[in-house]
Write a protein that holds these residues in place. Structure first.
Motif, short mmCIF file in Angstrom:
data_model
loop_
_atom_site.label_atom_id
_atom_site.label_comp_id
_atom_site.label_asym_id
_atom_site.label_seq_id
_atom_site.Cartn_x
_atom_site.Cartn_y
_atom_site.Cartn_z
N ASP A 274 0.80 -1.23 0.00
CA ASP A 274 0.00 0.00 0.00
C ASP A 274 0.83 1.27 0.00
OD1 ASP A 274 -2.36 -1.44 0.00
OD2 ASP A 274 -2.39 -1.64 2.18
N ASP A 275 2.14 1.18 0.02
CA ASP A 275 3.01 2.33 -0.03
C ASP A 275 2.79 3.08 -1.34
OD1 ASP A 275 5.17 4.11 -0.26
OD2 ASP A 275 6.47 2.80 0.94
N HIS A 276 2.60 4.42 -1.26
CA HIS A 276 2.36 5.20 -2.46
C HIS A 276 3.56 5.21 -3.40
CE1 HIS A 276 4.57 8.14 -0.03
NE2 HIS A 276 4.80 8.81 -1.14
N ARG A 277 4.70 4.78 -2.89
CA ARG A 277 5.89 4.73 -3.74
C ARG A 277 6.00 3.40 -4.49
NH1 ARG A 277 10.74 7.98 -0.56
NH2 ARG A 277 9.51 9.81 -0.02
N THR B 94 3.81 1.00 -7.13
CA THR B 94 2.62 1.09 -7.98
C THR B 94 2.77 0.16 -9.17
OG1 THR B 94 1.17 2.64 -9.15
CG2 THR B 94 3.53 3.01 -9.37
N ARG B 95 1.73 0.08 -9.97
CA ARG B 95 1.76 -0.61 -11.26
C ARG B 95 1.39 0.45 -12.29
NH1 ARG B 95 0.58 -6.24 -10.70
NH2 ARG B 95 0.71 -6.38 -12.97
N ARG B 96 2.33 0.76 -13.18
CA ARG B 96 2.06 1.75 -14.22
C ARG B 96 2.98 1.50 -15.40
NH1 ARG B 96 6.01 5.72 -14.62
NH2 ARG B 96 7.30 6.15 -12.78
N HIS C 299 -4.31 -9.50 -7.93
CA HIS C 299 -4.07 -8.81 -9.19
C HIS C 299 -4.53 -9.66 -10.36
CE1 HIS C 299 -1.72 -5.71 -7.21
NE2 HIS C 299 -0.94 -6.64 -6.67
N TYR D 22 5.59 -3.59 -12.35
CA TYR D 22 5.74 -3.23 -10.94
C TYR D 22 6.79 -2.12 -10.86
CZ TYR D 22 7.57 -3.70 -6.15
OH TYR D 22 8.01 -3.46 -4.88
N GLU E 258 8.74 0.83 -8.34
CA GLU E 258 9.04 1.57 -7.13
C GLU E 258 9.53 2.94 -7.57
OE1 GLU E 258 11.74 -0.68 -4.70
OE2 GLU E 258 10.47 -2.48 -4.76
N GLN E 259 9.06 4.00 -6.89
CA GLN E 259 9.39 5.35 -7.35
C GLN E 259 9.69 6.25 -6.16
OE1 GLN E 259 5.88 6.03 -9.70
NE2 GLN E 259 4.62 6.60 -7.96
N GLY F 214 7.77 10.77 -7.99
CA GLY F 214 7.11 9.90 -8.95
C GLY F 214 8.03 9.37 -10.03
#
Length: 268
Positions: A3-6, A8-10, A188, A196, A198-199, A203
């Motif tokens: 759940d860390d905002h850093r 994500t899947r994009r 998922h 996957y 990490e940022q 961002g």
């Protein structure tokens, strides 16, 4: 995957993914080797966290006298093992940090192999110069255009050459990246191939890992001109109680964690 905002899947473009992963592996090389180096060994060819070894599986066939390219070699333990089997390996990686560990391990072991820093999507070799190409979790999951990597592997292989690579089993992407009971719950879509990521706080991607379905991988290989010979899904061995990231005895005894693709460039 958490759940860390850093995290994500994009979608991530090739340049951003390449920059992120090169910096990541350069920065993480020491920690990675400290955590996993004893499992991988200085002179050993371990295909996956399940512990399947090339000495037992012989997925590459007879390597004696063969020119072998290890793509995404990390610390190059696989190439050094190949050299002890009579092969003529070249170990290639994008990360200077990992190649530094490769040089140190060569000095410790006394088994030296040529090391090359280069991009897997632009292999610095001529056409049809290798008999075998391989990688154990290197390069393939970390490039945006993995179909292009397949074409590069095909280009540098001689007719009849073999291309073997291991990756995280695609079905693992259904689950959270958790070796415990939390990793047994499907959350998922298998068909969502967004990577996957990490940022940082701005961002900007700092680590990128790509997901492809089994069908995607088969199509990449066939489109590049390969013939798929085998798909190996190693079972979790009895007595293996180690945990490697999201790999664990709990999960490994229920569903596969690794897929190893064995392909051949047709001889004629």
């Amino acid at each position: 995957m958490n759940d860390d905002h850093r995290v994500t899947r994009r979608q991530v473009g090739d340049a951003e993914a390449r920059h992120a992963n090169r910096r990541w592996w350069d920065a993480d090389a020491d920690a990675y080797q400290a955590e996993h180096g004893s499992f991988l060994g200085d002179v050993d060819f371990v295909w996956c966290p399940e512990g399947l070894r090339e000495a037992d599986a012989r997925l590459l066939g007879d390597v004696a006298g063969r020119r072998v390219l290890e793509i995404g070699c990390g610390a190059a333990s696989c190439s050094r093992w190949l050299a002890t089997e009579g092969a003529r390996p070249v170990a290639l990686d994008l990360s200077a940090g990992m190649l530094r560990h490769a040089a140190q391990a060569s000095a410790r072991s006394g088994v030296r192999v040529p090391l090359t820093q280069a991009d897997a999507l632009a292999l610095p070799f001529g056409d049809e110069v290798f008999d075998i190409a391989c990688t154990a979790f290197g390069a393939v999951p970390f490039v945006e255009d993995s179909a292009a990597l397949m074409r590069e592997a095909h280009r540098v292989l001689r007719p009849g050459g073999r291309w073997v690579f291991s990756v995280t089993h695609p079905m693992r992407w259904i689950f959270l990246d958790d070796p415990g009971e939390g990793g047994l719950v499907a959350v998922h879509s298998y068909f969502d191939t967004a990577p996957y990521v990490e940022q940082d706080e701005h961002g900007v991607a700092t680590y990128v890992e790509q997901h492809r379905t089994l069908g995607d991988r088969v199509r990449e290989l066939v489109s590049a001109g390969f013939r798929l010979m085998d798909l190996v899904e190693p079972e979790w061995p009895e007595g293996h109680e180690g945990i490697w990231g999201q790999w664990s005895p709990l999960r490994g005894r229920l569903f596969p964690g690794t897929a190893i693709f064995v392909a051949e460039k047709p001889a004629g």
